[in-house]
Each structure stands twice: as structure tokens, then as C-alpha cells.
Design a protein around this motif. Sequence first.
Motif, PDB file in Angstrom:
ATOM      1  N   MET A  21       3.950   6.312  -9.756  1.00 59.58           N
ATOM      2  CA  MET A  21       4.373   7.079 -10.984  1.00 59.58           C
ATOM      3  C   MET A  21       5.275   5.179 -11.718  1.00 59.58           C
ATOM      4  N   PRO A  22       3.582   4.986 -12.500  1.00 57.66           N
ATOM      5  CA  PRO A  22       4.206   3.415 -13.128  1.00 57.66           C
ATOM      6  C   PRO A  22       4.801   4.079 -14.248  1.00 57.66           C
ATOM      7  N   SER A  29       0.371   1.864 -23.794  1.00 62.23           N
ATOM      8  CA  SER A  29       0.693   1.349 -22.345  1.00 62.23           C
ATOM      9  C   SER A  29       0.144   2.939 -21.917  1.00 62.23           C
ATOM     10  N   ALA A  30       0.815   4.061 -22.335  1.00 60.22           N
ATOM     11  CA  ALA A  30       0.768   5.405 -21.556  1.00 60.22           C
ATOM     12  C   ALA A  30      -0.385   5.752 -21.508  1.00 60.22           C
ATOM     13  N   ARG A  31      -1.082   6.254 -22.696  1.00 60.11           N
ATOM     14  CA  ARG A  31      -2.012   6.598 -22.388  1.00 60.11           C
ATOM     15  C   ARG A  31      -3.732   5.172 -21.907  1.00 60.11           C
ATOM     16  N   TRP A  32      -3.516   4.545 -21.803  1.00 61.73           N
ATOM     17  CA  TRP A  32      -4.175   3.542 -20.699  1.00 61.73           C
ATOM     18  C   TRP A  32      -3.426   4.169 -19.243  1.00 61.73           C
ATOM     19  N   LEU A  33      -2.393   4.075 -18.527  1.00 62.82           N
ATOM     20  CA  LEU A  33      -2.087   4.530 -17.300  1.00 62.82           C
ATOM     21  C   LEU A  33      -2.838   5.848 -17.609  1.00 62.82           C
ATOM     22  N   GLN A  36      -6.039   5.767 -16.302  1.00 61.10           N
ATOM     23  CA  GLN A  36      -6.169   5.195 -14.618  1.00 61.10           C
ATOM     24  C   GLN A  36      -6.020   6.088 -13.871  1.00 61.10           C
ATOM     25  N   GLY A  37      -5.520   7.676 -14.352  1.00 57.72           N
ATOM     26  CA  GLY A  37      -5.434   9.092 -13.574  1.00 57.72           C
ATOM     27  C   GLY A  37      -4.123   9.144 -12.151  1.00 57.72           C
ATOM     28  N   PHE A  38      -3.109   8.527 -13.677  1.00 55.28           N
ATOM     29  CA  PHE A  38      -1.824   8.544 -12.098  1.00 55.28           C
ATOM     30  C   PHE A  38      -1.098   9.474 -12.564  1.00 55.28           C
ATOM     31  N   LYS A  39      -0.707  10.249 -11.727  1.00 52.41           N
ATOM     32  CA  LYS A  39      -0.535  11.941 -12.358  1.00 52.41           C
ATOM     33  C   LYS A  39       1.137  12.509 -12.888  1.00 52.41           C
ATOM     34  N   ALA A  40       1.943  10.832 -13.275  1.00 54.20           N
ATOM     35  CA  ALA A  40       3.043  11.295 -13.451  1.00 54.20           C
ATOM     36  C   ALA A  40       3.284   9.245 -14.190  1.00 54.20           C
TER      37      ALA A  40
END
Length: 279
Positions: A21-22, A29-33, A36-40
Motif C-alpha cells: 500500500m504505497p 502521485s495518487a493517480r500514477w500509483l 501502476q496497479g496498486f489496490k489501495a
Amino acid sequence: MAYSAQVDAFRTLHEAGCFVMPNPWDVGSARWLRGQGFKALASTSAGFAFTQGRADQDVPRDMMLAHLADLVKAVPDLPINADFENGYADTPDGVGANVKLCIATGVAGLSIEDATGRSEDPLYPFELAVERIRAARKAIDETGSGVVLTARAECFLTGHPDALNESARRIAAYAEAGADVLYAPGPKTLDQISRIVAAAGGKPVNALVYGDFGLTVSDIAALGVRRISIGGALARAAWAAFIEATRLIAEEGSFRGFAGNGPSSPLNPFFTEDLKARS
């Protein structure tokens, strides 16, 4: 009361396995993450503070609440966990009232830490710290939101002389007090992290990886950790490159700090297409 889709998704993520959870610090930065496929995702109090020209722990409550609402709006399909510091209150009643304000931003989870922010008395006394978690639990239950409560033992980060043992003692008590997830930021070794997992008594544990400790996601997952966050590490990485590049310009008249720069091409196309998808 039915939980929101984000709360349901966040709770499901904690049921098995281990997820990263980055921590974004702004909308970009939220949209970029998310891309990248992070789920939370989780907010970072330090990362956001720097964007406001403030030190960590120096962001007022209402400014933080507005930031959390912005993150939720930026990635409405992902759960956001709020780094809600110490709940912006010393008393259990104050923590409970502020937890309800935090829930109103739309977050799927929030953390309450036991650090006071005062150097002369850095940790809340044990009994008061436990009551603060009970108050947060009660506030969440009263809202019927199902928001995930993470309790943080800040013994390592505040320099407690017996940080591992005191963290384990507090983690066990916070689990009993109703925390859904337990978190003791600071351990860097497998043995230390294992001790925290054991103290949580089977409840999910969040591990913080804020540097290169020689551990991989697989290493940490094998210990039974359910969630890995990275705090302000991404924000500090960005600032480190910025600081060095500007130092070289100011002190040497050199632009060598730009040598590692990539082209804007990954960013411009990504944000162009991402904005279209959001519109």
C-alpha cells in the motif's frame, strides 16, 4: 448498514496474503500509483506536509482532512487509508470526535498513533494509549461505516529504550482494544517484524519499509504480514533528487543533477489518457 465498496475492498485485502500500500502525497502521485496497479493507497503525513511548506506533524487537522478528501476524490475506485497521526487530540473523547470527521472524508481506513508529538513526553502513557484506541473503535462503530482501524505503536520512532518489547506490549493491548490492524513502524529485521506479528495475536499487521533493509515483499509476506506501507519514502526520494539538483546549481553553477532525468514522455501521455478516463 452496508459498507462502501472501498471499505469492503479494503477489508477483503486484509483477509489473506500480503499487499503493498504505497503512499502518495498529492493527486498526481495518487493517480500514477493507481496506474501502476496498486489496490489501495495510504496518505503520508510527512509527504503532504512538505508540499505545504511544513514539517511533518505540523499540518493542522482541517488542512489534513481537506487533503484526505482530495485523495479520495482523486482515486474514487481505490481504498484510501488515512495517516491520521495521533487523532489530533490527547483525550479519548477528542480522538473519537476527530475520527468521525476523518471518516466523513470517505477514507476506507485510518491509523491512530500513540506518539504525543512532544519531545519531553513522546508516548502517551500505556493506559491512556489503550483508551484512545478504544475511543477510536467506538467512534467507528457508531458511524456504522466499517472503516478499518489501524493502531500504531510508535516506540521505535520515538526512541523508546526498550522499543521492541514495549511495541509488542502495546500492540497486544491495542488488538484487545478493538484495532483491526496493528502497526509498529521502525523494525528493520525479520526477527523484529516476527515479534510484532506474534504480538498481534492473529490480527493483520502492517509493516513499514522506509529504506532498503535488504528485505523483499516475499520475505516480509512469509512472516505473516498482511500489509506493507512505505510512509514518506517516495516523497523523500523525489525531494532527494530535487535537493541535489538545486544544490549543484546554487553551489557549482552545474546542471549535472539533471543527468538522471528521464523524459517527460512517461508523464504527459499517462496524465493525458488518465484525465480522459476520469472525465
